[in-house]
Design an enzyme around this catalytic site. Structure first.
Site, short mmCIF file in Angstrom:
data_model
loop_
_atom_site.label_atom_id
_atom_site.label_comp_id
_atom_site.label_asym_id
_atom_site.label_seq_id
_atom_site.Cartn_x
_atom_site.Cartn_y
_atom_site.Cartn_z
N ASP A 199 -21.37 -99.59 78.94
CA ASP A 199 -22.05 -98.39 79.65
C ASP A 199 -21.11 -97.22 79.71
OD1 ASP A 199 -24.13 -100.09 80.04
OD2 ASP A 199 -24.02 -100.02 82.23
N ASP A 227 -11.08 -88.08 100.34
CA ASP A 227 -10.34 -88.04 99.21
C ASP A 227 -11.08 -87.08 98.05
OD1 ASP A 227 -8.61 -89.60 100.09
OD2 ASP A 227 -9.29 -91.61 99.01
N ALA A 232 -10.30 -95.83 92.32
CA ALA A 232 -11.42 -95.05 92.56
C ALA A 232 -12.62 -95.94 91.56
CB ALA A 232 -11.24 -93.54 91.91
N TYR A 233 -13.09 -95.13 90.61
CA TYR A 233 -14.38 -95.61 89.71
C TYR A 233 -13.79 -96.96 88.98
CZ TYR A 233 -18.20 -95.61 86.70
OH TYR A 233 -19.52 -95.93 86.13
#
Length: 291
Positions: free
Chosen positions: A177, A73, A189-190
């Site tokens: 964060d 990916d 994803a993330y």
């Protein structure tokens, strides 16, 4: 039945071990189907494959009507942003584990590619994000993202505080964060590892979520994609912004990251019968324990 492809580009993760024979095998197979084959220039240079024309991304966009991306990916992500500028559709062949957007395995590439090259396939359009960084009224950085735009704290800072606005409305101050603005593609994803929801690719929206929020009431939000999202740095040292793989570090207080839907989109080509849900089942192992 769609129009048959005629000129195919091969793009490979040239750093991957053993990639050259795989690329050769795929290129020879495509050539035997009567199509013109070329290689992306970095792929050709780093693998030493010289029997096919080596073209720049701009030349690929002008001359080719399909690109086969071999890797994972991450490889697809990097090339998809370039291909989107030229409307070049992409097929993903995964050399390792099944990917979310590289969904054909090397072992089965012949069976999958044969009908695709003849024009029988599923077409999948994915939205991109257009982002920019503004400082004192000046645009100092721009980026394009298929997955996400991420503002995160510096290495030595404990957190970053961001003012979030959507359109003309103030939404919240988020102390975390970092904060992710993700596309449906980027929701696996993330954003997924940060606890966000999975968005179906056909949903016209973004996911906005904090990373390790310092306030438990800050939750992920799914937003419509027709407005601009603005993230303004309120507090935190050495914050950075990442547009997929393009970063700008050392953001200052008052810097504003603006994110909106790009006019560009990425086009993925899948074998007939492809299903987003089937990909999720296999990739996330949802079938385990069912029998």
């Amino acid at each position: 039945m769609s129009k048959r492809f005629r000129h195919v580009a091969i793009v490979g993760k040239h750093q991957a071990r053993g990639i050259r024979p795989v690329l050769e095998e795929i290129a020879e197979f495509v050539s035997r189907q009567g199509l013109v084959v070329c290689l992306e220039q970095e792929t050709a240079h780093n693998t030493g494959l010289s029997q096919y024309d080596a073209l720049s991304p701009e030349e690929l966009g002008a001359q080719c009507d399909l690109a086969i991306v071999v890797g994972g990916d991450g490889t697809m992500l990097g090339f998809a942003r370039q291909a989107a500028r030229h409307g070049l559709p992409l097929v993903g062949i995964n050399q390792g584990r099944l990917g979310f957007i590289t969904d054909i395995t090397v072992e089965h590439f012949r069976d999958a590619l044969l009908p695709i090259l003849a024009g029988d396939f599923e077409r999948d359009e994915r939205a991109l994000l257009q982002g920019s960084v503004w400082r004192d009224g000046q645009n100092i950085f721009e980026g394009l993202a298929l997955n996400d735009v991420v503002v995160s704290r510096g290495a030595t800072a404990s957190m970053v505080e961001l003012r979030v606005d959507v359109g003309q409305e103030f939404v919240a101050h988020m102390r975390a964060d970092g904060v992710i603005v993700g596309t449906p593609t980027g929701s696996t994803a993330y954003a997924l590892s940060a606890g966000g929801p999975i968005l179906h690719p056909r949903i016209q929206g973004w996911v906005l979520l904090p990373i390790a929020s310092h306030t438990l009431s800050n939750r992920p939000i799914v937003l419509p994609d027709d407005g601009e999202v603005r993230l303004t740095i309120v507090a935190g040292r050495d914050a950075s912004v990442n547009f997929d793989s393009h970063s700008l570090a050392s953001l200052l207080h008052g810097d504003c990251i603006r994110v909106r839907r790009s006019e560009l989109s990425a086009t993925f080509i899948h074998p007939r019968g492809w299903s987003c849900y089937a990909t999720l089942r296999r990739k996330l192992r949802w079938y385990e324990g069912s029998e």
